[in-house]
Design an enzyme around this catalytic site. Structure first.
Site, PDB file in Angstrom:
ATOM      1  CB  CYS A  53      31.840  82.514 -20.801  1.00  0.00           C
ATOM      2  SG  CYS A  53      32.795  81.394 -19.754  1.00  0.00           S
ATOM      3  CB  CYS A  56      32.587  82.107 -12.960  1.00  0.00           C
ATOM      4  SG  CYS A  56      32.116  83.747 -13.547  1.00  0.00           S
ATOM      5  CB  CYS A  61      32.783  86.737 -20.192  1.00  0.00           C
ATOM      6  SG  CYS A  61      33.563  87.499 -18.754  1.00  0.00           S
ATOM      7  CB  CYS A  89      39.109  84.131 -16.858  1.00  0.00           C
ATOM      8  SG  CYS A  89      37.736  83.053 -16.384  1.00  0.00           S
ATOM      9  CE  LYS A  91      36.618  81.794 -12.771  1.00  0.00           C
ATOM     10  NZ  LYS A  91      37.919  82.492 -12.650  1.00  0.00           N
TER      11      LYS A  91
END
Length: 1017
Positions: A53, A56, A61, A89, A91
């Site tokens: 991911c 961010c 992650c 999360c 985001k």
């Protein structure tokens, strides 16, 4: 605020019934993994693609992107990703809304209106856009030189961050504006100076016994071990210490909350140091053997030294007051640093005699300029294999299947010298003068004593007893049998945002070192080392066979005259000076800008930066969106989202994970991948990327295949050292770079293995390097090149010498910084960590009368990443407006209630944010949110002027070493926004037509941002 009306479930339902599958684009690139899998599925069958991911720009992650019929429909956590524990999360989940957002850029555009106005974008072809860029850059370079073109980049999506860096070479410019200057950069700058590049990263993933969370809320977002991992680490720790001006989410669970005044972190770190020293909680062997604490300081002689290597490979001269053989003997070595040996008489009786009586030396001649004993003590006996002897680490709370790593036993001195840390000694210099010298430790001890808890209490606002208690808890080993400390310090972004950024980070680095937490389980270990080094993949970070600018180009870097250490560092120009040069032409004109994900709102005074952007002759912006900054661009280029591209990836910090960002779906319309755009520019400029005939500008497939070819079952080249009575010999082992057999021949093979295996542990991939602790003892700390750890497959470059020690001028962790001393001879106070009051803070007696409150900012927001995601409906619905946290008692004094819009003002600017009453901040402190803008505002700049916090700062308040902006701890005044004192008689910010921004969760405009699946062809 209105009611939440749009749930994740609602969106998934919408996604399932809306639109057709996204069409393929770009036959020359690897197809999306999910598309290949679809040949065997049909209907509503789905594929889960493992990937990394980038919702961010920080944490790697592991997630799964769920793809149905060529369309990504959701993102979910990968439970097999040990570094993130299945975390996904807000985001990350909202990334689907970003990828399919109706406002995504799909085509190259050029502006048709004057700058400062609505741009009037007009669609153009890629060929027209790229040729216009080349023509304008070449014209400006011909008129003003390559230095008149600047590059800008944001945070760590590596495909844009390092694609931009190669442009410096291509354009022959030393000028690059980096978010790095205020985000992790000061930590990396300081640790490179005093220990090793990015040793600020902490191995929280091995769950230290004492978890120190300093200046951040990583339980919410960002940093290498964040969110679920942070919560797990804090929950399992015997002791959790939170250092923060505000009560963070995990702070309320902490055993100790060090509730300091904003900007006083350095004083608190030195107070902890004082407690550690006075209570003798430091690791004596480490301090004596692996730091320069026992090196002797002679204040009665002219500093002298030797040439050593900069981060870019060029040379600079060390000038130091540390006593060397060349200071006491004509023709002596300037690399041999003297120490006083407490054991000299005992050793002499045993037949071991030092050349200089009670004084012995360490030879820091790491390149063998004068003799071969560089890296070793006088008469030392050392063997690399003995240095590795030890046991498996024994951290209590690792996840099942997580590798412990190999822990070498601490290696005592051989012969058994005992370098003195305390005392004063006489020695005769080569000119016949007798002088008194003291160990660095004495000076360090005296500096720390200036900030003993009683003194630090007055500075920080924390009671002295609480300072002492927290420092003692950190320094007292819970299990002494481990042979190492309780854990490192996870010091985060906040400590960098002051004029004391570099000194703060140096103080933390030293504190971690002296407590025995450098490169130990749960300690500070630096960036993960693996062969693919996903943070530095070849195709986006460097160009094999390409030319690099001559050294004189780097000497032209803007800001180097004001900040001499930038000439040593060389990884960014000073952003403040760059914007000034655009406006004033001093020291020379800067007329063009190339920007990949950079953001003028992140540092410097925003108003000044905006003026500069509007003054450029030519500006190119690569982006997913129309943003405040690219409203000033001449050409904008559409780029791929993270679910639409391939990239190798390893943990940027100490989590020790290796995997990949995997292309799950095709990018929309004509959006392209950053490295492909940069490669096209190189081809059009005839700047050869490789020296391979017929493949001077390789395509993305070749580049991806190239990026993983050093991942092998062979053992990569390493060196062992055997030193007997000070005489070293070495032996090479392993397979040379150019002869390794790649484990995977192609990127597709690597991705297939990743889908089957999941994230790999770097400890298993490189057992001699990342899989081993105390690498300063085994030589693995110097196994790769001195900064990036990059391996060059073709030339075998990037291999270090494998000598024990660090990549500093003294080869020791430097408590006394020779880099700082050499570049700032007129500031002796900077040679050791020190503390400086924030400018414009509460100690500024004249200002505090008008500006009585101290502002801090930069906290983590669960749904946003700095300026990102303001147009994603899930995120904006949950957090529609910027909030200013105010203590309820303070709010009552100003007649402010929960939900009121509030004016915040300094002499440099004023903004509006919404009051959020919170007892977690002190009565004289407010906490502002940063980098706010309003995508719904169509005026030029998208309303950045309304709430962007850096309008409030002094453009010229900077760290004297790195140039970092002073972004926090300045005085402000506040007052309630009313119809009478607000434009359009509306406390809510409005655009030029008087239309308010989105400020409630039920604003119907949010639905206009729901995903669309049309128009991607």
């Amino acid at each position: 605020m209105g009611n939440l009306t749009m749930s994740r479930r609602t969106f998934v339902k919408t996604a399932a019934i809306t639109g057709a599958a996204a069409a393929a684009f770009g036959a020359s690139t690897h197809t999306a993994l999910a598309e290949e899998t679809y040949s065997s599925v049909s209907g509503n069958d789905t594929v889960a693609v493992k990937t990394c991911c980038r919702g961010c720009g920080k944490m790697e992650c592991g997630v799964k992107v769920i793809v149905q019929n060529g369309r990504a429909i959701r993102v979910e956590g990968d439970e097999g990703a040990f570094q993130s524990m299945g975390n996904c999360c807000t985001k990350s989940q909202s990334s689907i809304q970003a990828a399919y957002h109706p406002d995504r850029l799909h085509y190259p555009m050029k502006r048709t209106n004057p700058k400062g106005e609505e741009p009037g974008w007009q669609r153009i072809s890629w060929d027209e856009a790229m040729q216009s860029i080349v023509d304008n850059f070449m014209d400006i370079k011909a008129k003003h030189g390559g230095e008149a073109i600047a590059c800008q980049v944001g945070t760590s999506r590596i495909w844009c961050m390092h694609s931009e860096s190669i442009l410096k070479n291509m354009l022959e410019t030393p000028n690059n504006v980096e978010a790095w200057q205020i985000c992790k950069g000061p930590r990396h700058f300081a640790t490179t100076m005093v220990s090793q590049f990015a040793m600020s990263w902490m191995e929280t993933i091995t769950r230290p016994k004492v978890y120190v969370q300093w200046g951040g809320a990583s339980e919410l977002s960002n940093y290498d071990d964040s969110c679920r991992t942070t919560v797990d680490v804090a929950s399992r720790a015997d002791v959790h210490i939170s250092v923060d001006p505000r009560m963070a989410n995990m702070g309320k669970e902490a055993d100790y909350w060090q509730h300091l005044r904003p900007g006083t972190d350095g004083a608190l770190a030195l107070a902890w140091t004082n407690v550690i020293i006075e209570k003798k909680l430091y690791d004596e062997l480490y301090v004596k053997k692996w730091t320069n604490a026992p090196f002797l300081v002679c204040e009665d002689m002219e500093p002298s030294g030797f040439p050593t290597v900069r981060t870019d490979g060029s040379y600079w001269d060390v000038k130091t007051a540390l006593l060397k053989e060349s200071d006491i003997k004509e023709g002596g070595s300037p690399y041999k640093f003297l120490v006083y040996d407490n054991n000299w008489e005992k050793l002499k009786a045993e037949g071991v005699e030092h050349e200089y009586g009670a004084f012995t030396w360490f030879n820091a001649d790491q390149e063998g300029v004068i003799d071969e004993t560089g890296g070793f003590w006088e008469g030392e006996n050392y063997d690399s294999e003995k240095a590795r002897q030890g046991r498996e680490a024994a951290q209590d709370n690792l996840l099942p299947g997580q590798t412990q790593g190999w822990l070498p036993d601490p290696m005592p001195f051989d012969p058994a010298i005992d370098p003195a840390l305390e005392g004063e000694f006489e020695i005769t210099l080569k000119d016949g003068k007798t002088v008194k010298v003291k160990p660095v430790w004495e000076h360090y001890k005296a500096r720390a004593a200036e900030y003993k808890p009683e003194v630090a209490a007055e500075i920080t606002g924390i009671p002295a007893s609480e300072i002492e208690a927290a420092a003692t808890a950190y320094g007292t080993r819970i299990d002494p049998s481990t042979g190492y400390g309780n854990g490192g310090i996870q010091y985060m972004l906040a400590v960098e945002h002051f004029c004391s950024a570099i000194q703060n980070c140096s103080a933390f680095d030293n504190l971690v070192g002296i407590t025995g937490n450098m490169d130990t389980p749960g300690g500070n270990r630096g960036p993960t080392i693996v062969p693919i080094d996903g943070d530095l993949q070849g195709f986006s970070a460097w160009a094999p066979g390409a030319t690099t600018p001559p050294e004189e180009v780097n000497r032209k870097q803007i800001g180097i005259d004001k900040f001499p250490l930038l000439g040593w560092w060389q990884y960014w120009c000073d952003s403040h000076s760059l914007w000034d040069a655009v406006i004033t032409g001093d020291p020379y004109p800067v007329r063009a800008l190339w920007n990949e994900s950079g953001n003028f709102m992140s540092q410097t005074n925003t108003t000044r930066a905006w003026e500069a952007l509007c003054s450029l002759d030519f500006y190119v912006d690569l982006n997913l969106w129309h943003t405040p900054q690219n409203d000033t661009a001449d050409i904008i280029l559409p780029v791929a989202h993270w679910i639409e591209l391939n990239s190798p990836r390893a943990s940027q910090g100490s989590a020790g994970a290796m995997g990949a960002t995997v292309k799950c779906v095709q990018p929309p319309a004509e959006a392209k991948y950053d490295p492909e755009i940069v490669m096209d520019l190189a081809r059009r400029m005839n700047w050869k990327w490789t020296d391979e005939p017929g493949n001077e500008w390789p395509d993305i497939n070749w580049q991806l295949d190239d990026s993983i070819k050093l991942l092998t079952d062979d053992e990569l080249t390493y060196t062992t050292w055997h030193v007997e009575n000070g005489k070293p010999t070495f032996e090479r082992h392993g397979v040379p770079m150019a002869e390794v057999t790649p484990k995977y021949k192609t990127w597709d093979e690597y991705v297939k293995a990743f889908q089957e295996h999941g994230w790999w542990q770097a400890k298993d991939i490189e057992p001699r390097n990342w899989g081993t602790y105390r690498r300063y003892q085994t030589g693995a700390m110097r196994a790769r090149d001195r900064v990036w750890g990059r391996l060059d497959y073709t030339a075998g470059k990037g291999i270090g010498d494998w000598k024990p020690g660090w990549f500093t001028p003294t080869m020791k962790q430097e408590i006394w910084s020779t880099v700082m001393e050499s570049h700032h001879p007129d500031h002796p106070e900077w040679r050791l960590p020190t503390y400086t009051e924030p400018p414009h803070g509460p100690k500024d007696g004249d200002r505090i009368k008008e500006y009585p409150l101290t502002a801090t900012t930069g906290r983590r927001i669960p749904v946003y990443f700095h300026s990102e995601h303001r147009q994603l409906p899930w995120c904006r619905e949950l957090w529609p407006v910027p909030r200013v946290e105010i203590n309820p008692k303070t709010a009552a004094e100003y007649g402010i209630e929960q939900g009121d819009w509030v004016w915040i003002e300094t002499e440099w600017g004023k903004i509006r944010e919404v009051a959020d009453l919170y007892y977690g901040v002190k009565e004289d402190v407010i906490n502002l949110e940063h980098t706010w803008w309003y995508p719904e505002v169509k005026d030029a700049g998208h309303g950045w002027q309304f709430s962007q916090v850096n309008q409030l700062i002094d453009h010229y308040a900077q760290d004297p070493h790195s140039g970092t902006s002073n972004l926090r701890a300045y005085q402000v005044k506040i007052y309630k926004a009313t119809p009478e004192n607000s434009p359009f008689n509306n406390p809510v910010p409005c655009d030029s037509t008087g239309t308010p921004i989105i400020h409630t969760s039920d604003d119907p405009r949010l639905k206009e941002w729901l995903p669309t699946y049309e128009g991607r062809e």
